[in-house]
Write an enzyme that holds these catalytic residues in place. Sequence first.
Site, PDB file in Angstrom:
ATOM      1  CG  HIS A  88      -2.054   0.947   1.116  1.00 24.34           C
ATOM      2  ND1 HIS A  88      -1.956   2.292   1.370  1.00 24.34           N
ATOM      3  CD2 HIS A  88      -3.326   0.712   0.725  1.00 24.34           C
ATOM      4  CE1 HIS A  88      -3.133   2.851   1.147  1.00 24.34           C
ATOM      5  NE2 HIS A  88      -3.979   1.923   0.751  1.00 24.34           N
ATOM      6  CG  ASP A 131      -8.322  -4.157  -2.915  1.00 24.27           C
ATOM      7  OD1 ASP A 131      -7.520  -3.213  -2.995  1.00 24.27           O
ATOM      8  OD2 ASP A 131      -9.550  -4.029  -3.041  1.00 24.27           O
TER       9      ASP A 131
HETATM   10  C1  SDX Z   1      -6.067   0.163  -2.964  1.00 23.35           C
HETATM   11  O1  SDX Z   1      -4.232   4.644  -2.004  1.00 23.35           O
HETATM   12  C2  SDX Z   1      -5.235   4.032  -1.422  1.00 23.35           C
HETATM   13  O2  SDX Z   1      -5.669   4.380  -0.355  1.00 23.35           O
HETATM   14  C3  SDX Z   1      -5.811   2.861  -2.207  1.00 23.35           C
HETATM   15  C4  SDX Z   1      -6.843   2.027  -1.471  1.00 23.35           C
HETATM   16  C5  SDX Z   1      -8.124   2.796  -1.227  1.00 23.35           C
HETATM   17  O3  SDX Z   1      -8.861   2.415  -0.302  1.00 23.35           O
HETATM   18  O4  SDX Z   1      -8.424   3.713  -2.024  1.00 23.35           O
HETATM   19  O5  SDX Z   1      -6.314   1.568  -0.229  1.00 23.35           O
HETATM   20  C6  SDX Z   1      -7.240   0.796  -2.305  1.00 23.35           C
HETATM   21  O6  SDX Z   1      -5.761   0.506  -4.084  1.00 23.35           O
HETATM   22  C7  SDX Z   1      -5.234  -0.831  -2.199  1.00 23.35           C
HETATM   23  C8  SDX Z   1      -3.995  -1.331  -3.009  1.00 23.35           C
HETATM   24  C9  SDX Z   1      -4.491  -2.431  -3.945  1.00 23.35           C
HETATM   25  N1  SDX Z   1      -3.414  -2.775  -4.921  1.00 23.35           N
HETATM   26  C10 SDX Z   1      -2.807  -3.994  -4.844  1.00 23.35           C
HETATM   27  O7  SDX Z   1      -3.014  -4.839  -3.974  1.00 23.35           O
HETATM   28  C11 SDX Z   1      -1.869  -4.271  -6.019  1.00 23.35           C
HETATM   29  C12 SDX Z   1      -0.529  -4.814  -5.487  1.00 23.35           C
HETATM   30  N2  SDX Z   1       0.138  -3.718  -4.777  1.00 23.35           N
HETATM   31  C13 SDX Z   1       1.138  -2.946  -5.476  1.00 23.35           C
HETATM   32  O8  SDX Z   1       0.797  -2.701  -6.822  1.00 23.35           O
HETATM   33  C14 SDX Z   1       1.633  -1.746  -4.666  1.00 23.35           C
HETATM   34  O9  SDX Z   1       1.877  -2.195  -3.410  1.00 23.35           O
HETATM   35  C15 SDX Z   1       0.781  -0.482  -4.593  1.00 23.35           C
HETATM   36  C16 SDX Z   1       0.445   0.068  -5.936  1.00 23.35           C
HETATM   37  C17 SDX Z   1      -0.468  -0.731  -3.829  1.00 23.35           C
HETATM   38  C18 SDX Z   1       1.613   0.576  -3.840  1.00 23.35           C
HETATM   39  O10 SDX Z   1       2.724   0.811  -4.607  1.00 23.35           O
HETATM   40  P1  SDX Z   1       3.784   1.956  -4.196  1.00 23.35           P
HETATM   41  O11 SDX Z   1       3.473   2.602  -2.914  1.00 23.35           O
HETATM   42  O12 SDX Z   1       3.945   2.823  -5.375  1.00 23.35           O
HETATM   43  O13 SDX Z   1       5.030   1.128  -3.876  1.00 23.35           O
HETATM   44  P2  SDX Z   1       6.093   0.752  -4.943  1.00 23.35           P
HETATM   45  O14 SDX Z   1       5.406   0.278  -6.183  1.00 23.35           O
HETATM   46  O15 SDX Z   1       7.066   1.875  -5.027  1.00 23.35           O
HETATM   47  O16 SDX Z   1       6.775  -0.537  -4.273  1.00 23.35           O
HETATM   48  C19 SDX Z   1       7.766  -0.362  -3.276  1.00 23.35           C
HETATM   49  C20 SDX Z   1       8.584  -1.632  -3.378  1.00 23.35           C
HETATM   50  C21 SDX Z   1       8.989  -1.952  -4.812  1.00 23.35           C
HETATM   51  O17 SDX Z   1      10.206  -2.690  -4.735  1.00 23.35           O
HETATM   52  P3  SDX Z   1      11.594  -1.854  -5.098  1.00 23.35           P
HETATM   53  O18 SDX Z   1      11.381  -1.259  -6.484  1.00 23.35           O
HETATM   54  O19 SDX Z   1      11.706  -0.808  -4.009  1.00 23.35           O
HETATM   55  O20 SDX Z   1      12.660  -2.907  -5.066  1.00 23.35           O
HETATM   56  O21 SDX Z   1       7.775  -2.751  -2.946  1.00 23.35           O
HETATM   57  C22 SDX Z   1       7.585  -3.654  -4.023  1.00 23.35           C
HETATM   58  C23 SDX Z   1       7.921  -2.900  -5.305  1.00 23.35           C
HETATM   59  O22 SDX Z   1       8.414  -3.807  -6.289  1.00 23.35           O
HETATM   60  N3  SDX Z   1       6.168  -4.037  -3.999  1.00 23.35           N
HETATM   61  C24 SDX Z   1       5.732  -5.278  -4.163  1.00 23.35           C
HETATM   62  C25 SDX Z   1       4.339  -5.198  -4.023  1.00 23.35           C
HETATM   63  N4  SDX Z   1       3.969  -3.927  -3.804  1.00 23.35           N
HETATM   64  C26 SDX Z   1       5.122  -3.200  -3.801  1.00 23.35           C
HETATM   65  N5  SDX Z   1       6.390  -6.444  -4.420  1.00 23.35           N
HETATM   66  C27 SDX Z   1       5.603  -7.556  -4.520  1.00 23.35           C
HETATM   67  N6  SDX Z   1       4.240  -7.566  -4.379  1.00 23.35           N
HETATM   68  C28 SDX Z   1       3.591  -6.402  -4.146  1.00 23.35           C
HETATM   69  N7  SDX Z   1       2.259  -6.405  -4.035  1.00 23.35           N
END
Ligand code: SDX
Length: 431
Positions: free
Chosen positions: A308, A366
């Site tokens: 998140h 989710d």
């Molecule tokens: C919702 O914003 C809100 O409030 C949203 C929400 C709401 O109520 O409105 O809460 C609803 O959208 C919840 C999130 C649902 N999405 C998912 O479950 C999809 C999977 N999650 C990821 O896509 C991700 O975690 C996000 C998009 C939710 C957040 O991404 P960020 O904050 O931009 O973090 P990032 O992409 O910069 O990741 C940081 C690191 C990265 O590794 P590095 O590049 O630093 O090496 O963490 C890793 C990412 O690769 N990472 C994950 C991961 N999520 C982040 N690695 C594996 N699995 C994951 N799910």
Amino acid sequence: MTDTPKTATLTIDGQSYELPIHSPTAGPDVIDIRKLYAQAGVFTYDPGFTSTAACDSTITFIDGDKGELLHRGYPIDQLAGQSHYLEVCYALLYGDLPDAETLEKFEKLVTNHTMIHEQMHNFFRGFRRDAHPMATMVGVVGAMSAFYHDSTDINDEHQREVASIRLIAKMPTIAAMAYKYSIGQPFVYPRNDLDYASNFLNMCFSVPAEEYKVDPVLAKAMDRIFTLHADHEQNASTSTVRLASSSGANPFACIAAGIACLWGPAHGGANQACLEMLKEIGSVDRIPEFIARAKDKNDSYRLMGFGHRVYKNFDPRATVMKESADEVLELLGVEDNPLLQVAMELEKQALADPYFAEKKLFPNVDFYSGIILEAMGFPTSMFTPIFAMARTVGWISQWKEQLDDPQLKIGRPRQLYKGETARDYVAPDKR
Ligand code: SDX
């Protein structure tokens, strides 16, 4: 926002600039950069807005480190445990929990606006039956401005109020109609003798051929899912609604924009993607393979339902959602649901893995919602429409708050330009 004497000093090429610091009632201070470009001729740079406060707000507060979520100051676990969705809607819209008489009036008002214009039924029939219900919802909600002209003037307080109630009241009807249309069953009209969640379940699952009785445990779980999705500060879809509204667009167009943004798998589409991932994993012995892929730097694969932007601790909604999942699956006699087994084992293994611990990746809202919705009989394509329905009150509350802001300006970010500088046109035969 209470101004404090604190300021931040920015020095560029020996020239110092004093930037005011504003302190919130909760959360981090903010550095006010509104005059920075005029004073220093520079922009700030923050793609994804990880360190940017785009507005003032009094609606929802999140502390990502503590895993805290407050709606008008009330903790989400207390609201999910003691309140119900329409009461939370009232608090989000008007600032506080209503007394019994006010709540009764509000619930009656919403109930009496759940039908949609009969002409809109034809609008649905223009879609293919296999259209994703989110595509139908974006289209139909956007088209509401073509059916409800008398609540599109954003400068008219009464029209803003009418549009707010219409959207909260009609979204379940539209979502249920999108579902019925996709499975070739007749539309079911809303009923005023049913509460909000029961009405939605009835519009989705009843058929003319037989009596449908809403199970009160499922209705309570449905209502709780609505409450857990109601609002969430300045997330991507809410920011989309605010940006659309800043141009003066009508409320139905703004909410349609929010629905479109929510659809993405990184946002509200994650509940569908998460369940599809659990199905793809299929059994607990394949979990290590998927965790390895999620950790692999060369693989863009991510565990859906994990991570998140703000929560770097448990998403408090996931905790409540897990309790609901246990209740619903036990009621339905599927407590040994293989997907739930996979989900719980995946959560256990991921949380024990240093990669997820270091990157503070926890289950989010989710992660468990899809398991409940599937157990209740919804297809995965209906998961995000249900999220959109529930989030409509959050979008509308933030939309109203922005319109009441005297500082409202059209949202217009700048950029770090890395393209070609000015050059002359070259005739085709000279290239
Ligand atoms: C919702 O914003 C809100 O409030 C949203 C929400 C709401 O109520 O409105 O809460 C609803 O959208 C919840 C999130 C649902 N999405 C998912 O479950 C999809 C999977 N999650 C990821 O896509 C991700 O975690 C996000 C998009 C939710 C957040 O991404 P960020 O904050 O931009 O973090 P990032 O992409 O910069 O990741 C940081 C690191 C990265 O590794 P590095 O590049 O630093 O090496 O963490 C890793 C990412 O690769 N990472 C994950 C991961 N999520 C982040 N690695 C594996 N699995 C994951 N799910």
